[in-house]
Design an enzyme around this catalytic site. Structure first.
Site, short mmCIF file in Angstrom:
data_model
loop_
_atom_site.label_atom_id
_atom_site.label_comp_id
_atom_site.label_asym_id
_atom_site.label_seq_id
_atom_site.Cartn_x
_atom_site.Cartn_y
_atom_site.Cartn_z
N HIS A 1 36.73 43.12 34.54
CA HIS A 1 37.39 44.27 35.18
C HIS A 1 37.29 45.44 34.19
CE1 HIS A 1 40.89 46.64 36.57
NE2 HIS A 1 40.86 45.94 37.69
N ASP B 1 41.86 37.68 29.30
CA ASP B 1 42.42 38.32 30.49
C ASP B 1 42.68 37.22 31.52
OD1 ASP B 1 42.95 39.55 32.87
OD2 ASP B 1 41.33 41.03 32.73
N GLN C 1 43.79 36.70 36.62
CA GLN C 1 43.29 36.04 37.84
C GLN C 1 43.35 34.52 37.72
OE1 GLN C 1 42.63 37.44 40.66
NE2 GLN C 1 42.36 39.59 40.16
N LYS D 1 50.33 40.07 40.47
CA LYS D 1 49.29 39.16 40.98
C LYS D 1 49.82 37.73 41.06
CE LYS D 1 45.45 41.89 39.17
NZ LYS D 1 44.96 42.59 40.37
N CYS E 1 36.97 47.54 40.75
CA CYS E 1 37.09 47.93 39.33
C CYS E 1 36.22 47.06 38.44
CB CYS E 1 38.54 47.88 38.85
SG CYS E 1 39.64 48.90 39.81
#
Ligand SMILES: Cc1ncc(COP(=O)(O)O)c(C=O)c1O
Length: 426
Positions: free
Chosen positions: A139, A215, A218, A241, A381
């Protein structure tokens, strides 16, 4: 509706209709997830019952707000297997990554390297000749802060490249060498849904003494995640999220690294002692939480973590794998539909980007929306990975723990009609 591990009735929004009365089929959880009543109530209760300034008052409301705020930290820490003292509240994944990058650029500018003390602070120093590594699957939030850091410090930015189906390619790990200071990479791609080879990347970084930043925004909502087991130095994720509110997220860092990190924002609640001449700073996590925090949102994120743990992340993962398999199998026979990412349900999650030949992703999204199916369209993104797939944009379905097999079938049925609607079937 068939079973989902997060009961549908927990989510008031899922019973609404859209576009003139069609039932909502929400398949955009990768962009932002929906909230169970428990989370909505927890946020509201903070404002209605416990509204006080955290860590700043001696009255009962301030005390209650402080207890709720710190309990939320405990819950979020428990979800990802870390100590509460390693959890820094931020506004989300984007701010968490920028925080680390900004600290590093401050250290490079000669500011604050000694604030934390200890030997670790030198690990944040980058300059000409040093290397920051990211990947083409990121991202933009995990690319641009590192580009900026390199521009400010003279360090070089490199990246791990991708296999044809969009996975991080371990054959490109040799960009990580002795000059590498930090490797920042995603746990799960928000486009291809592929799960990164974390152990291999961490091992390569450790061999050369580089820091790692994962990261995980997700992955945390969709599978069991334990940052200690993954052995990363920093990890970041967002409340919105994982069934929580917007405006709140987490930077997790190894305690000894947080101890050694100088602050990057200055003001209330992050100090030890202030005189007109100088200031000493509080220990982490408070050192990185300057100013009034998003208290109700943090409490909501804590409630979301507790909700996910009550269901069980293994159960959620198994269910979402079933949905993903059903989706990939259903998309396979559709003419002109190309999945951008692994086409088998192996080492991947239920974030499935796709391209429909001859139809712009926005048109695909609008057609699906007219049938009640909410998906994401655009570049999500993540322009570099789209370029890797040879397209500028795509449509993306992403599942959550409340989705059902019927909803996947409704999506597939709608998708099957797209090319016909745009008169592309012969
Ligand atoms: C992989 C990934 N990283 C970072 C972000 C940015 O998250 P936020 O907007 O919550 O800061 C997103 C959001 O879509 C994402 O999918």
């Amino acid at each position: 509706m068939s079973h989902s591990p997060a009961p549908r009735e927990d989510f008031p929004i899922l019973s609404r209709t859209v576009r003139g009365g069609v039932p909502l089929v929400y398949l955009d959880s990768g962009a932002t997830s929906q909230h169970p009543q428990r989370v909505l109530d927890a946020v509201r209760e903070m404002d209605v019952v416990h509204d006080g300034a955290v860590k700043r008052g001696s009255h009962q409301l301030a005390e209650e707000a402080t207890v709720a705020f710190e309990e939320a930290r405990d819950r979020v820490a428990a979800l990802v297997g870390v100590e509460p003292g390693e959890v820094v509240w931020t506004s989300g994944t984007t701010q968490s990554i920028n925080l680390v990058a900004y600290v590093m650029s401050n250290v490079a500018a000669g500011r604050g390297a000694s604030v934390g003390g200890g030997t670790h602070s030198e690990r944040f120093r980058v300059g000409p000749g040093d290397v920051i590594v990211t990947t083409r699957a990121e991202h933009h939030a995990n690319i641009i802060p590192w580009q900026e850091l390199c521009l400010r410090t003279g360090a070089e930015l490199r990246w791990l490249d991708l296999t044809e189906d969009g996975r991080i390619d371990p054959a490109t790990l040799d960009v990580i060498d002795e000059r590498t200071k930090l490797v920042a990479f995603t746990h799960v791609s928000n486009v291809s849904g592929s799960i990164s080879p974390v152990a291999q990347i961490v091992a390569a970084a450790k061999r050369v003494g580089a820091l790692t930043l994962l990261d995980a925004c997700q992955s945390v909502p969709h599978m069991p995640v334990d940052f200690k087991e993954l052995d990363v130095d920093f990890a970041v994720f967002s409340g919105h999220k994982m069934l929580g509110p917007t405006g709140v997220g987490v930077l997790d860092g190894r305690r000894e690294l947080l101890d050694a990190m100088p602050p990057y924002q200055f003001g209330g609640s992050m100090i030890e002692l202030v005189t007109m001449e100088a200031t000493t700073y509080a220990a982490p996590p408070a050192r990185f939480e300057a100013g009034t925090q998003p208290v109700a949102q943090a409490v909501g994120m804590g409630e979301a973590a507790a909700y996910l743990m009550d269901i069980g992340m293994e159960k959620i993962e198994a269910h979402e794998q079933m949905l993903t398999k059903r989706m990939l199998e259903g998309m396979r026979p559709l003419r002109g539909v190309r999945v951008l990412g692994p086409v088998e349900c192996v080492e991947r999650t239920g974030s499935v980007a796709f391209h429909v030949d001859g139809v712009h992703p926005h048109d695909v999204g609008q057609y699906l929306d007219s049938r009640g199916v909410a998906v994401r369209v655009g570049h999500h993104c993540a322009q570099p990975i789209h370029r890797h797939f040879g397209v500028y944009a795509s449509s993306r379905v992403s599942v959550g723990p409340y989705n059902t097999a019927e909803e996947i079938d409704m999506f597939l049925e709608a998708l099957a009609g797209v090319r016909n609607y745009f008169r592309l079937e012969d």
